[in-house]
Design an enzyme around this catalytic site. Structure first.
Site, PDB file in Angstrom:
ATOM      1  N   GLU A  28       0.866  -1.171   0.000  1.00 38.18           N
ATOM      2  CA  GLU A  28       0.000   0.000   0.000  1.00 38.18           C
ATOM      3  C   GLU A  28       0.905   1.224   0.000  1.00 38.18           C
ATOM      4  O   GLU A  28       1.628   1.460   0.965  1.00 38.18           O
ATOM      5  CB  GLU A  28      -0.868  -0.032   1.255  1.00 38.18           C
ATOM      6  CG  GLU A  28      -2.033   0.905   1.225  1.00 38.18           C
ATOM      7  CD  GLU A  28      -2.957   0.659   2.405  1.00 38.18           C
ATOM      8  OE1 GLU A  28      -2.570   1.035   3.537  1.00 38.18           O
ATOM      9  OE2 GLU A  28      -4.043   0.091   2.201  1.00 38.18           O
ATOM     10  N   GLN A  46      -2.320  15.938  -6.935  1.00 43.06           N
ATOM     11  CA  GLN A  46      -1.787  15.618  -8.261  1.00 43.06           C
ATOM     12  C   GLN A  46      -0.814  14.463  -8.148  1.00 43.06           C
ATOM     13  O   GLN A  46      -0.044  14.385  -7.196  1.00 43.06           O
ATOM     14  CB  GLN A  46      -1.076  16.861  -8.815  1.00 43.06           C
ATOM     15  CG  GLN A  46      -0.553  16.730 -10.219  1.00 43.06           C
ATOM     16  CD  GLN A  46      -0.009  18.060 -10.735  1.00 43.06           C
ATOM     17  OE1 GLN A  46      -0.501  19.134 -10.397  1.00 43.06           O
ATOM     18  NE2 GLN A  46       1.025  17.986 -11.570  1.00 43.06           N
ATOM     19  N   ASP A  47      -0.857  13.547  -9.121  1.00 42.22           N
ATOM     20  CA  ASP A  47       0.118  12.467  -9.246  1.00 42.22           C
ATOM     21  C   ASP A  47       0.905  12.685 -10.534  1.00 42.22           C
ATOM     22  O   ASP A  47       0.330  13.052 -11.563  1.00 42.22           O
ATOM     23  CB  ASP A  47      -0.565  11.102  -9.337  1.00 42.22           C
ATOM     24  CG  ASP A  47      -0.985  10.548  -7.998  1.00 42.22           C
ATOM     25  OD1 ASP A  47      -0.838  11.249  -6.987  1.00 42.22           O
ATOM     26  OD2 ASP A  47      -1.474   9.406  -7.961  1.00 42.22           O
ATOM     27  N   ARG A  58      17.500  15.609 -12.559  1.00 41.82           N
ATOM     28  CA  ARG A  58      16.366  16.543 -12.609  1.00 41.82           C
ATOM     29  C   ARG A  58      16.331  17.320 -11.297  1.00 41.82           C
ATOM     30  O   ARG A  58      16.276  16.738 -10.232  1.00 41.82           O
ATOM     31  CB  ARG A  58      15.056  15.789 -12.818  1.00 41.82           C
ATOM     32  CG  ARG A  58      14.987  15.065 -14.153  1.00 41.82           C
ATOM     33  CD  ARG A  58      13.612  14.423 -14.346  1.00 41.82           C
ATOM     34  NE  ARG A  58      13.540  13.648 -15.556  1.00 41.82           N
ATOM     35  CZ  ARG A  58      13.181  14.125 -16.747  1.00 41.82           C
ATOM     36  NH1 ARG A  58      12.855  15.399 -16.881  1.00 41.82           N
ATOM     37  NH2 ARG A  58      13.132  13.341 -17.796  1.00 41.82           N
ATOM     38  N   HIS A  61      14.227  21.463  -7.965  1.00 45.58           N
ATOM     39  CA  HIS A  61      13.057  22.282  -8.239  1.00 45.58           C
ATOM     40  C   HIS A  61      12.241  22.565  -6.984  1.00 45.58           C
ATOM     41  O   HIS A  61      12.203  21.761  -6.056  1.00 45.58           O
ATOM     42  CB  HIS A  61      12.162  21.571  -9.256  1.00 45.58           C
ATOM     43  CG  HIS A  61      12.853  21.260 -10.534  1.00 45.58           C
ATOM     44  ND1 HIS A  61      12.551  20.168 -11.301  1.00 45.58           N
ATOM     45  CD2 HIS A  61      13.874  21.895 -11.188  1.00 45.58           C
ATOM     46  CE1 HIS A  61      13.325  20.140 -12.375  1.00 45.58           C
ATOM     47  NE2 HIS A  61      14.143  21.179 -12.329  1.00 45.58           N
ATOM     48  N   LYS A  70       5.920  16.582  -1.439  1.00 43.35           N
ATOM     49  CA  LYS A  70       5.989  15.484  -2.402  1.00 43.35           C
ATOM     50  C   LYS A  70       6.253  14.163  -1.685  1.00 43.35           C
ATOM     51  O   LYS A  70       7.145  14.075  -0.846  1.00 43.35           O
ATOM     52  CB  LYS A  70       7.120  15.708  -3.420  1.00 43.35           C
ATOM     53  CG  LYS A  70       6.925  16.932  -4.284  1.00 43.35           C
ATOM     54  CD  LYS A  70       8.107  17.141  -5.213  1.00 43.35           C
ATOM     55  CE  LYS A  70       7.917  18.384  -6.062  1.00 43.35           C
ATOM     56  NZ  LYS A  70       9.086  18.635  -6.927  1.00 43.35           N
ATOM     57  N   HIS A 117      13.759  19.914  -4.503  1.00 39.97           N
ATOM     58  CA  HIS A 117      13.825  18.473  -4.735  1.00 39.97           C
ATOM     59  C   HIS A 117      14.483  18.177  -6.082  1.00 39.97           C
ATOM     60  O   HIS A 117      14.276  18.887  -7.061  1.00 39.97           O
ATOM     61  CB  HIS A 117      12.399  17.887  -4.727  1.00 39.97           C
ATOM     62  CG  HIS A 117      12.364  16.467  -5.155  1.00 39.97           C
ATOM     63  ND1 HIS A 117      11.861  16.076  -6.374  1.00 39.97           N
ATOM     64  CD2 HIS A 117      12.786  15.345  -4.540  1.00 39.97           C
ATOM     65  CE1 HIS A 117      11.970  14.765  -6.483  1.00 39.97           C
ATOM     66  NE2 HIS A 117      12.526  14.296  -5.386  1.00 39.97           N
ATOM     67  N   TYR A 130       5.391  10.503  -8.163  1.00 39.07           N
ATOM     68  CA  TYR A 130       5.265  11.349  -6.997  1.00 39.07           C
ATOM     69  C   TYR A 130       3.886  11.980  -6.912  1.00 39.07           C
ATOM     70  O   TYR A 130       3.274  12.334  -7.905  1.00 39.07           O
ATOM     71  CB  TYR A 130       6.370  12.397  -6.905  1.00 39.07           C
ATOM     72  CG  TYR A 130       6.600  13.278  -8.094  1.00 39.07           C
ATOM     73  CD1 TYR A 130       6.249  14.623  -8.063  1.00 39.07           C
ATOM     74  CD2 TYR A 130       7.228  12.793  -9.235  1.00 39.07           C
ATOM     75  CE1 TYR A 130       6.506  15.454  -9.134  1.00 39.07           C
ATOM     76  CE2 TYR A 130       7.492  13.608 -10.306  1.00 39.07           C
ATOM     77  CZ  TYR A 130       7.119  14.950 -10.253  1.00 39.07           C
ATOM     78  OH  TYR A 130       7.365  15.763 -11.323  1.00 39.07           O
ATOM     79  N   GLU A 141       7.559  28.200 -10.387  1.00 35.52           N
ATOM     80  CA  GLU A 141       8.662  27.243 -10.272  1.00 35.52           C
ATOM     81  C   GLU A 141       9.998  27.969 -10.275  1.00 35.52           C
ATOM     82  O   GLU A 141      10.223  28.921 -11.024  1.00 35.52           O
ATOM     83  CB  GLU A 141       8.628  26.224 -11.410  1.00 35.52           C
ATOM     84  CG  GLU A 141       9.686  25.156 -11.238  1.00 35.52           C
ATOM     85  CD  GLU A 141       9.630  24.085 -12.306  1.00 35.52           C
ATOM     86  OE1 GLU A 141       9.912  22.934 -11.968  1.00 35.52           O
ATOM     87  OE2 GLU A 141       9.328  24.404 -13.473  1.00 35.52           O
ATOM     88  N   LYS A 166      17.038  24.527 -18.152  1.00 33.46           N
ATOM     89  CA  LYS A 166      16.764  25.291 -16.924  1.00 33.46           C
ATOM     90  C   LYS A 166      17.576  24.773 -15.747  1.00 33.46           C
ATOM     91  O   LYS A 166      17.973  25.548 -14.879  1.00 33.46           O
ATOM     92  CB  LYS A 166      15.271  25.302 -16.591  1.00 33.46           C
ATOM     93  CG  LYS A 166      14.730  24.046 -15.970  1.00 33.46           C
ATOM     94  CD  LYS A 166      13.271  24.220 -15.577  1.00 33.46           C
ATOM     95  CE  LYS A 166      12.730  22.900 -15.077  1.00 33.46           C
ATOM     96  NZ  LYS A 166      11.313  22.956 -14.779  1.00 33.46           N
ATOM     97  N   ASP A 167      17.860  23.471 -15.694  1.00 30.67           N
ATOM     98  CA  ASP A 167      18.640  22.924 -14.586  1.00 30.67           C
ATOM     99  C   ASP A 167      20.121  23.306 -14.684  1.00 30.67           C
ATOM    100  O   ASP A 167      20.802  23.393 -13.677  1.00 30.67           O
ATOM    101  CB  ASP A 167      18.489  21.411 -14.508  1.00 30.67           C
ATOM    102  CG  ASP A 167      17.078  20.994 -14.110  1.00 30.67           C
ATOM    103  OD1 ASP A 167      16.302  21.851 -13.639  1.00 30.67           O
ATOM    104  OD2 ASP A 167      16.741  19.807 -14.270  1.00 30.67           O
TER     105      ASP A 167
END
Length: 180
Positions: A28, A46-47, A58, A61, A70, A117, A130, A141, A166-167
């Site tokens: 679960e 949101q998923d 990544r 952010h 998250k 994160h 997530y 963001e 952007k990263d």
């Protein structure tokens, strides 16, 4: 379900109870009542699911307004997952915590609002799932510089990471917009 403390008190490792037999396994990954009984009253809206190849990094952010909590996990492959405290009033401001999440260890990582994160893919590919407590808002963001020496994240890199545009140009901690 078991919560494991980290060096950042609000960031938690979550170990689900896994029921396995020769046919496979069941776990679960989310139950509002179970998490509430552990002291985590969470409301996810949101998923998200991403797939990345080895060496992709990544992050880091965060959303300045509408900060997201998250609950993250990996269903295929392995990643090194990182949270950085961006709450300027926190005694842990600028500190990071990182763990390996994999389909094999089935651990999850709770990253509360107020943290940046990011993750680095360690396996050939990884599916990363997530749940978020707030909707994605691209106008809010921000991106913290993934290799800022002031933060000093020990990424388990094998060469240069694959980064988005952007990263590559994230903001250093000293000039990053953070939380109070």
């Amino acid at each position: 379900m078991k919560l494991i403390a980290t060096a950042l008190p609000e960031v938690l490792i979550v170990e689900p109870i896994v029921f396995g037999d020769p046919r496979g396994f069941f776990l679960e990954s989310w139950n509002r009542k179970t998490f509430a009984s552990l002291g985590l009253e969470l409301d996810f809206v949101q998923d998200n699911h991403s797939r990345s190849r080895k060496g992709v990094l990544r992050g880091l952010h965060y959303q300045l307004h509408q900060p997201q909590g998250k609950l993250v996990r990996v269903t295929h492959g392995a990643v090194f997952d990182v949270a950085v405290d961006l709450r300027r009033s926190s005694p842990h401001f600028g500190r990071w915590e990182g763990i390996e999440l994999s389909a094999e260890n089935q651990r999850m990582f709770w990253i509360p609002p107020g943290f940046a994160h990011g993750f680095l893919v360690l396996s050939e590919t990884a599916d990363f799932l997530y749940k978020t407590t707030e909707y994605y808002a691209p106008e809010h963001e921000r991106c913290l510089l993934w290799n800022d020496p002031e933060i000093g994240i020990c990424w388990p890199l094998d060469g240069e990471p694959a980064l988005s545009a952007k990263d590559r140009v994230g903001t250093p901690l000293q000039t990053a917009e953070g939380y109070t």
